[in-house]
Design a protein around this motif. Structure first.
Motif, PDB file in Angstrom:
ATOM      1  N   PHE A 116       0.862  -1.117  -0.040  1.00 43.48           N
ATOM      2  CA  PHE A 116       0.042  -0.116   0.106  1.00 43.48           C
ATOM      3  C   PHE A 116       1.001   1.308  -0.119  1.00 43.48           C
ATOM      4  O   PHE A 116       2.061   1.330   0.663  1.00 43.48           O
ATOM      5  N   VAL A 117       0.258   2.271  -0.540  1.00 44.68           N
ATOM      6  CA  VAL A 117       1.008   3.625  -0.470  1.00 44.68           C
ATOM      7  C   VAL A 117      -0.202   4.520   0.074  1.00 44.68           C
ATOM      8  O   VAL A 117      -1.187   4.722  -0.319  1.00 44.68           O
ATOM      9  N   VAL A 118       0.148   5.040   1.482  1.00 42.12           N
ATOM     10  CA  VAL A 118      -0.753   5.944   2.059  1.00 42.12           C
ATOM     11  C   VAL A 118      -0.341   7.419   1.885  1.00 42.12           C
ATOM     12  O   VAL A 118       0.839   7.795   2.065  1.00 42.12           O
ATOM     13  N   LEU A 119      -1.195   8.002   1.501  1.00 40.21           N
ATOM     14  CA  LEU A 119      -0.856   9.627   0.886  1.00 40.21           C
ATOM     15  C   LEU A 119      -1.788  10.729   1.462  1.00 40.21           C
ATOM     16  O   LEU A 119      -2.887  10.516   2.085  1.00 40.21           O
TER      17      LEU A 119
ATOM     18  N   VAL B  30      -0.480  22.327  -2.259  1.00 42.63           N
ATOM     19  CA  VAL B  30       0.695  22.961  -1.900  1.00 42.63           C
ATOM     20  C   VAL B  30       1.705  22.205  -1.405  1.00 42.63           C
ATOM     21  O   VAL B  30       3.091  22.415  -1.514  1.00 42.63           O
ATOM     22  N   SER B  31       1.397  20.925  -1.021  1.00 42.35           N
ATOM     23  CA  SER B  31       2.218  19.773  -0.906  1.00 42.35           C
ATOM     24  C   SER B  31       1.591  18.400  -0.864  1.00 42.35           C
ATOM     25  O   SER B  31       0.491  18.094  -0.936  1.00 42.35           O
ATOM     26  N   ALA B  32       2.583  17.342  -1.021  1.00 40.37           N
ATOM     27  CA  ALA B  32       2.146  15.909  -1.156  1.00 40.37           C
ATOM     28  C   ALA B  32       3.080  15.014  -0.403  1.00 40.37           C
ATOM     29  O   ALA B  32       4.242  15.288  -0.388  1.00 40.37           O
ATOM     30  N   GLY B  33       2.469  14.261   0.290  1.00 37.82           N
ATOM     31  CA  GLY B  33       3.284  13.138   1.209  1.00 37.82           C
ATOM     32  C   GLY B  33       2.603  11.827   1.111  1.00 37.82           C
ATOM     33  O   GLY B  33       1.425  11.770   0.751  1.00 37.82           O
ATOM     34  N   ALA B  34       3.879  10.677   1.278  1.00 35.29           N
ATOM     35  CA  ALA B  34       2.983   9.497   1.097  1.00 35.29           C
ATOM     36  C   ALA B  34       4.298   8.479   1.590  1.00 35.29           C
ATOM     37  O   ALA B  34       5.445   8.965   1.651  1.00 35.29           O
ATOM     38  N   VAL B  35       3.826   7.615   2.251  1.00 35.07           N
ATOM     39  CA  VAL B  35       4.509   6.240   2.634  1.00 35.07           C
ATOM     40  C   VAL B  35       4.105   4.906   2.360  1.00 35.07           C
ATOM     41  O   VAL B  35       2.824   4.787   1.931  1.00 35.07           O
ATOM     42  N   ARG B  36       4.990   4.084   2.472  1.00 33.31           N
ATOM     43  CA  ARG B  36       4.780   2.781   1.830  1.00 33.31           C
ATOM     44  C   ARG B  36       4.409   1.916   3.028  1.00 33.31           C
ATOM     45  O   ARG B  36       5.298   1.862   4.097  1.00 33.31           O
TER      46      ARG B  36
ATOM     47  N   ILE C 148       3.875   5.554  -6.254  1.00 31.72           N
ATOM     48  CA  ILE C 148       2.898   4.718  -6.096  1.00 31.72           C
ATOM     49  C   ILE C 148       3.006   3.307  -6.746  1.00 31.72           C
ATOM     50  O   ILE C 148       2.806   2.318  -6.384  1.00 31.72           O
ATOM     51  N   GLY C 149       3.554   3.425  -8.030  1.00 34.84           N
ATOM     52  CA  GLY C 149       3.791   2.206  -8.818  1.00 34.84           C
ATOM     53  C   GLY C 149       2.226   1.556  -8.991  1.00 34.84           C
ATOM     54  O   GLY C 149       1.044   2.241  -9.439  1.00 34.84           O
TER      55      GLY C 149
END
Length: 240
Positions: free
Chosen positions: A47-50, A65-71, A125-126
């Motif tokens: 999963f990618v949590v954004l 204004v900003s984007a963040g994501a973790v796997r 994200i792939g």
């Protein structure tokens, strides 16, 4: 909608787009659903949590204004695999939004154009399953970019932790009164699980706390014998 319907829509898009000169990103994204199996155990899913920070909540007028994501994979948040970018403003940044996310025009001047950031986010994200809190809001901006620049909305399966909260954490509400709805605010769920939110209202901070919440929701489903992708989709698929 379910995985079967999502695949049918994806198949229709492939047929409609045919042999057009799609970008490499679009060609890769068209295959995002191919490896998914609704019978798969959740600890085998990736999963990618954004989260996106925006200038407001008006989908037609406000910008990102900003984007963040973790796997998250194998039930673990992979802290070394994250995405954190500021975006050059596409218009005015209201003072009311600056008081929330703290990103002034001066700080955002160090960001990159939205098209570049969103392309890189899609690459990060792939083929993973996308997760967000109130996911329809974030996906609106990503889908709008993908359609404008690549001819199709993001094809990844998407889940919403707001929907999962209502399904997994709230008491039954057969008459739709909604008196427990406030318990599904991100802060309320974090408090329920005993999670700190030191970077609240930053994209990467909210993505991380959402990932930790989602991790605990997956553990709840495991305890209830529901830890299959098909069940997760049934409870939390994001509206598109």
């Amino acid at each position: 909608m379910g995985l079967t319907t999502a695949r049918l829509r994806n198949r229709y898009r492939r047929l409609r787009l045919g042999r057009r000169g799609l970008s490499p990103l679009a060609r890769a994204n068209l295959a995002a659903l191919d490896g998914l199996d609704r019978r798969a155990p959740l600890d085998e899913c990736s999963f990618v949590v954004l989260d996106l920070e925006t200038t407001g909540v008006d989908l037609a007028r406000d910008g990102v204004v900003s984007a963040g994501a973790v796997r998250l994979r194998g039930g673990r948040v992979l802290l070394g695999q994250y995405f954190d970018e500021m975006i050059l403003p596409q218009g005015e940044v209201p003072a009311s939004s600056i008081t929330i996310h703290g990103l002034t025009p001066q700080r955002l001047a160090a960001g990159r154009p939205l098209a570049q950031v969103f392309d890189d986010l899609a690459g990060f994200i792939g083929a993973d399953i996308v997760v967000a809190h109130n996911a329809g809001f974030d996906l609106h901006f990503i889908d709008r970019h993908m359609r404008a620049h690549h001819g199709l909305a993001l094809q990844n399966l998407a889940l919403c932790t707001l929907r999962l909260c209502r399904a997994l954490l709230l008491p039954s509400d057969p008459f739709g009164v909604g008196r427990h709805k406030g318990q599904c605010r991100l802060d309320a769920i974090a408090e329920r699980f005993g999670l700190d939110t030191p970077q609240r209202h930053t994209a990467i901070g909210d993505a991380l706390v959402t990932a930790l919440i989602f991790q605990r929701m997956l553990a709840m489903m495991e305890e209830r014998g529901q830890a299959r992708l098909g069940r997760l989709i049934a409870l939390g698929q994001a509206p598109r």
